[in-house]
Design a protein around this motif. Structure first.
Motif, PDB file in Angstrom:
ATOM      1  N   THR A  90      -5.689 -30.996  26.185  1.00 51.41           N
ATOM      2  CA  THR A  90      -6.806 -30.336  25.514  1.00 51.41           C
ATOM      3  C   THR A  90      -8.114 -30.569  26.263  1.00 51.41           C
ATOM      4  OG1 THR A  90      -5.717 -30.588  23.367  1.00 51.41           O
ATOM      5  CG2 THR A  90      -8.079 -30.188  23.351  1.00 51.41           C
ATOM      6  N   ILE A  91      -8.327 -31.779  26.756  1.00 53.55           N
ATOM      7  CA  ILE A  91      -9.544 -32.078  27.514  1.00 53.55           C
ATOM      8  C   ILE A  91      -9.595 -31.257  28.800  1.00 53.55           C
ATOM      9  CG2 ILE A  91     -10.757 -33.892  28.794  1.00 53.55           C
ATOM     10  CD1 ILE A  91      -9.659 -35.877  26.708  1.00 53.55           C
ATOM     11  N   VAL A  92      -8.466 -31.215  29.509  1.00 49.17           N
ATOM     12  CA  VAL A  92      -8.419 -30.433  30.753  1.00 49.17           C
ATOM     13  C   VAL A  92      -8.653 -28.955  30.466  1.00 49.17           C
ATOM     14  CG1 VAL A  92      -6.926 -29.702  32.658  1.00 49.17           C
ATOM     15  CG2 VAL A  92      -6.925 -32.087  31.921  1.00 49.17           C
ATOM     16  N   ASN A  93      -8.033 -28.439  29.423  1.00 40.01           N
ATOM     17  CA  ASN A  93      -8.204 -27.027  29.082  1.00 40.01           C
ATOM     18  C   ASN A  93      -9.635 -26.707  28.678  1.00 40.01           C
ATOM     19  OD1 ASN A  93      -5.645 -25.955  29.570  1.00 40.01           O
ATOM     20  ND2 ASN A  93      -4.868 -26.613  27.585  1.00 40.01           N
ATOM     21  N   ALA A  94     -10.288 -27.621  27.957  1.00 37.77           N
ATOM     22  CA  ALA A  94     -11.659 -27.380  27.533  1.00 37.77           C
ATOM     23  C   ALA A  94     -12.586 -27.211  28.728  1.00 37.77           C
ATOM     24  CB  ALA A  94     -12.145 -28.517  26.641  1.00 37.77           C
ATOM     25  N   VAL A  95     -12.337 -27.988  29.784  1.00 43.13           N
ATOM     26  CA  VAL A  95     -13.202 -27.912  30.976  1.00 43.13           C
ATOM     27  C   VAL A  95     -12.787 -26.757  31.877  1.00 43.13           C
ATOM     28  CG1 VAL A  95     -13.986 -29.139  33.026  1.00 43.13           C
ATOM     29  CG2 VAL A  95     -13.660 -30.394  30.880  1.00 43.13           C
ATOM     30  N   LEU A  96     -11.537 -26.773  32.316  1.00 41.93           N
ATOM     31  CA  LEU A  96     -11.091 -25.763  33.276  1.00 41.93           C
ATOM     32  C   LEU A  96     -10.978 -24.386  32.638  1.00 41.93           C
ATOM     33  CD1 LEU A  96      -8.442 -27.709  35.381  1.00 41.93           C
ATOM     34  CD2 LEU A  96     -10.876 -27.338  35.819  1.00 41.93           C
ATOM     35  N   ARG A 199     -28.889 -26.180  27.640  1.00 41.99           N
ATOM     36  CA  ARG A 199     -29.690 -25.938  26.452  1.00 41.99           C
ATOM     37  C   ARG A 199     -29.549 -24.527  25.896  1.00 41.99           C
ATOM     38  NH1 ARG A 199     -33.638 -29.640  25.501  1.00 41.99           N
ATOM     39  NH2 ARG A 199     -33.619 -28.596  23.475  1.00 41.99           N
ATOM     40  N   VAL A 200     -29.141 -23.567  26.710  1.00 41.94           N
ATOM     41  CA  VAL A 200     -29.093 -22.171  26.265  1.00 41.94           C
ATOM     42  C   VAL A 200     -27.666 -21.649  26.152  1.00 41.94           C
ATOM     43  CG1 VAL A 200     -29.802 -19.805  26.796  1.00 41.94           C
ATOM     44  CG2 VAL A 200     -31.360 -21.706  27.266  1.00 41.94           C
ATOM     45  N   ILE A 201     -26.884 -21.857  27.222  1.00 40.46           N
ATOM     46  CA  ILE A 201     -25.545 -21.250  27.259  1.00 40.46           C
ATOM     47  C   ILE A 201     -24.516 -22.092  26.509  1.00 40.46           C
ATOM     48  CG2 ILE A 201     -23.696 -20.470  28.782  1.00 40.46           C
ATOM     49  CD1 ILE A 201     -25.801 -19.946  30.912  1.00 40.46           C
ATOM     50  N   LEU A 202     -24.484 -23.399  26.799  1.00 37.12           N
ATOM     51  CA  LEU A 202     -23.447 -24.258  26.238  1.00 37.12           C
ATOM     52  C   LEU A 202     -23.419 -24.277  24.715  1.00 37.12           C
ATOM     53  CD1 LEU A 202     -21.111 -26.112  26.926  1.00 37.12           C
ATOM     54  CD2 LEU A 202     -22.721 -28.031  27.028  1.00 37.12           C
ATOM     55  N   PRO A 203     -24.579 -24.352  24.017  1.00 40.71           N
ATOM     56  CA  PRO A 203     -24.511 -24.324  22.545  1.00 40.71           C
ATOM     57  C   PRO A 203     -23.828 -23.076  21.996  1.00 40.71           C
ATOM     58  CG  PRO A 203     -26.664 -25.081  23.254  1.00 40.71           C
ATOM     59  CD  PRO A 203     -25.957 -24.621  24.499  1.00 40.71           C
ATOM     60  N   SER A 204     -23.956 -21.968  22.697  1.00 39.68           N
ATOM     61  CA  SER A 204     -23.291 -20.744  22.259  1.00 39.68           C
ATOM     62  C   SER A 204     -21.794 -20.779  22.534  1.00 39.68           C
ATOM     63  CB  SER A 204     -23.910 -19.529  22.960  1.00 39.68           C
ATOM     64  OG  SER A 204     -25.283 -19.417  22.656  1.00 39.68           O
ATOM     65  N   LEU A 205     -21.405 -21.544  23.554  1.00 38.39           N
ATOM     66  CA  LEU A 205     -20.002 -21.601  23.936  1.00 38.39           C
ATOM     67  C   LEU A 205     -19.211 -22.666  23.182  1.00 38.39           C
ATOM     68  CD1 LEU A 205     -20.176 -21.240  27.848  1.00 38.39           C
ATOM     69  CD2 LEU A 205     -19.859 -19.453  26.127  1.00 38.39           C
ATOM     70  N   VAL A 206     -19.898 -23.686  22.693  1.00 37.69           N
ATOM     71  CA  VAL A 206     -19.192 -24.818  22.077  1.00 37.69           C
ATOM     72  C   VAL A 206     -18.272 -24.398  20.935  1.00 37.69           C
ATOM     73  CG1 VAL A 206     -19.536 -26.887  20.679  1.00 37.69           C
ATOM     74  CG2 VAL A 206     -20.757 -26.630  22.818  1.00 37.69           C
ATOM     75  N   PRO A 207     -18.697 -23.546  19.993  1.00 36.61           N
ATOM     76  CA  PRO A 207     -17.753 -23.141  18.939  1.00 36.61           C
ATOM     77  C   PRO A 207     -16.502 -22.467  19.482  1.00 36.61           C
ATOM     78  CG  PRO A 207     -19.991 -22.587  18.310  1.00 36.61           C
ATOM     79  CD  PRO A 207     -20.059 -23.008  19.743  1.00 36.61           C
ATOM     80  N   ALA A 208     -16.650 -21.624  20.503  1.00 36.08           N
ATOM     81  CA  ALA A 208     -15.489 -20.953  21.091  1.00 36.08           C
ATOM     82  C   ALA A 208     -14.600 -21.951  21.828  1.00 36.08           C
ATOM     83  CB  ALA A 208     -15.952 -19.853  22.043  1.00 36.08           C
ATOM     84  N   ILE A 209     -15.213 -22.892  22.554  1.00 40.88           N
ATOM     85  CA  ILE A 209     -14.434 -23.926  23.241  1.00 40.88           C
ATOM     86  C   ILE A 209     -13.661 -24.764  22.235  1.00 40.88           C
ATOM     87  CG2 ILE A 209     -14.586 -26.000  24.682  1.00 40.88           C
ATOM     88  CD1 ILE A 209     -17.069 -24.764  25.988  1.00 40.88           C
ATOM     89  N   ALA A 210     -14.325 -25.126  21.134  1.00 42.40           N
ATOM     90  CA  ALA A 210     -13.661 -25.932  20.103  1.00 42.40           C
ATOM     91  C   ALA A 210     -12.514 -25.164  19.458  1.00 42.40           C
ATOM     92  CB  ALA A 210     -14.668 -26.362  19.039  1.00 42.40           C
ATOM     93  N   ALA A 211     -12.721 -23.876  19.205  1.00 41.20           N
ATOM     94  CA  ALA A 211     -11.661 -23.067  18.594  1.00 41.20           C
ATOM     95  C   ALA A 211     -10.449 -22.973  19.517  1.00 41.20           C
ATOM     96  CB  ALA A 211     -12.191 -21.673  18.272  1.00 41.20           C
ATOM     97  N   GLY A 212     -10.696 -22.675  20.796  1.00 40.14           N
ATOM     98  CA  GLY A 212      -9.590 -22.593  21.743  1.00 40.14           C
ATOM     99  C   GLY A 212      -8.900 -23.933  21.951  1.00 40.14           C
ATOM    100  N   SER A 213      -9.692 -25.008  21.970  1.00 38.96           N
ATOM    101  CA  SER A 213      -9.118 -26.343  22.160  1.00 38.96           C
ATOM    102  C   SER A 213      -8.248 -26.747  20.979  1.00 38.96           C
ATOM    103  CB  SER A 213     -10.234 -27.370  22.358  1.00 38.96           C
ATOM    104  OG  SER A 213     -10.986 -27.081  23.517  1.00 38.96           O
ATOM    105  N   SER A 214      -8.696 -26.439  19.767  1.00 38.66           N
ATOM    106  CA  SER A 214      -7.900 -26.796  18.579  1.00 38.66           C
ATOM    107  C   SER A 214      -6.589 -26.018  18.548  1.00 38.66           C
ATOM    108  CB  SER A 214      -8.708 -26.538  17.307  1.00 38.66           C
ATOM    109  OG  SER A 214      -9.063 -25.168  17.190  1.00 38.66           O
ATOM    110  N   LEU A 215      -6.631 -24.744  18.929  1.00 35.75           N
ATOM    111  CA  LEU A 215      -5.396 -23.956  18.987  1.00 35.75           C
ATOM    112  C   LEU A 215      -4.456 -24.501  20.060  1.00 35.75           C
ATOM    113  CD1 LEU A 215      -6.840 -20.337  18.664  1.00 35.75           C
ATOM    114  CD2 LEU A 215      -5.548 -21.599  16.937  1.00 35.75           C
ATOM    115  N   GLY A 216      -5.034 -24.857  21.209  1.00 36.13           N
ATOM    116  CA  GLY A 216      -4.214 -25.416  22.277  1.00 36.13           C
ATOM    117  C   GLY A 216      -3.600 -26.752  21.902  1.00 36.13           C
TER     118      GLY A 216
END
Length: 286
Positions: A90-96, A199-216
């Protein structure tokens, strides 16, 4: 007097206003009520009733047997290996996965469309076929001289393969919809690329990253097909929880299999909730 009393009367405190407010919020039209009822029945048949049946089967021998099954050394070793490998994946998938999604959205290169299609192959392949693919390349007769069969590295590779698309496909549409004007405004104010991303891009991406990581993660802890040929299923070494469940069923121990399944379900739910809380906090701080 009458005019003053009327003027002093509180606005919006009428009985009809209260009725209209509450009724408008909770009232259901016949069509909406029918749709909600069908959805709840369908959800219960597919999800809630089978889950209740599994929980009931896990407690068929009593709570003591349930605890004894999960605290057995061999079973506990399989559960620990499964959760650890799933967390690492999950950690590797969240980054890569985020990096791959960024490249697909923000960069232009030859073969981009082909890569975009190839990423979905783990979704399309039956998991047993995925195991056979990995076995052909990284098995005893590997053409590249690498044998990962019956090793933890093999488990890690198989889980990476089957969970590859989750983060990519949840982050990609968010990046597509992200407003470029905000990034340009941050750059015009002197923000570096790293600051703009953080400060701008990552906060918008975090929910999507978390959703994909939880599914993975949920897919990884329950994976079976791709591990049958790769893991070797050696107790205390490469035996994972899904294969332990299969062993219990082969030994006609349905209660033991259900106990392991219930624990995996609880772990998956906790992981989903934890990632959701992390994403909300990160988004607020951003």
């Amino acid at each position: 007097m009458t005019g003053a009393a009327t003027a002093a009367k509180p606005i919006g405190r009428t009985t009809s206003g209260r009725k209209g407010g509450s009724g408008g919020v909770f009232a259901l039209t016949p069509t909406t009520g029918l749709g909600l009822g069908v959805a709840l029945v369908w959800f219960s048949i597919l999800v809630m009733l089978p889950l209740a049946a599994v929980v009931g089967a896990s407690l068929a021998g009593g709570f003591g047997d349930f605890v004894d099954t999960l605290t057995d050394r061999q079973t506990f070793a399989a559960l620990r290996l499964t959760v650890i490998e799933a967390l690492l994946v999950t950690i590797v998938n969240a980054v890569l996965g985020t990096v791959v999604a960024w490249v697909l959205v923000r960069d232009q290169f030859r073969g981009k469309r082909v890569l975009d299609v190839v990423i979905d192959i783990p979704f399309a392949l039956p998991t047993i076929v995925a195991g056979l693919v990995l076995l052909s390349l990284y098995g005893p007769q590997s053409p590249v001289g690498i044998n990962i069969v019956n090793t933890r590295q093999g488990i890690f590779m198989a889980l990476l393969f089957v969970t590859l698309p989750f983060v990519v496909r949840t982050v990609q549409p968010v990046l597509i919809e992200l407003d470029a004007d905000v990034e340009e405004a941050a750059a015009s104010l002197g923000a570096s690329r790293a600051t703009t991303f953080r400060r701008v891009i990552l906060p918008s991406l975090v929910p999507a990253i978390a959703a994909g990581s939880s599914l993975g993660f949920a897919r990884a802890i329950s994976e079976f097909g791709s591990l049958v040929l790769i893991s070797g299923n050696t107790p205390f070494k490469t035996e994972v929880a899904s294969l332990k469940i299969f062993k219990f069923l082969e030994g006609d121990n349905q209660a033991g299999a259900a106990a392991v399944a219930v624990l995996l379900l609880l772990v998956a739910v906790l992981a989903i909730v934890a990632l959701d809380l992390i994403s909300r906090r990160a988004a607020r701080r951003g």
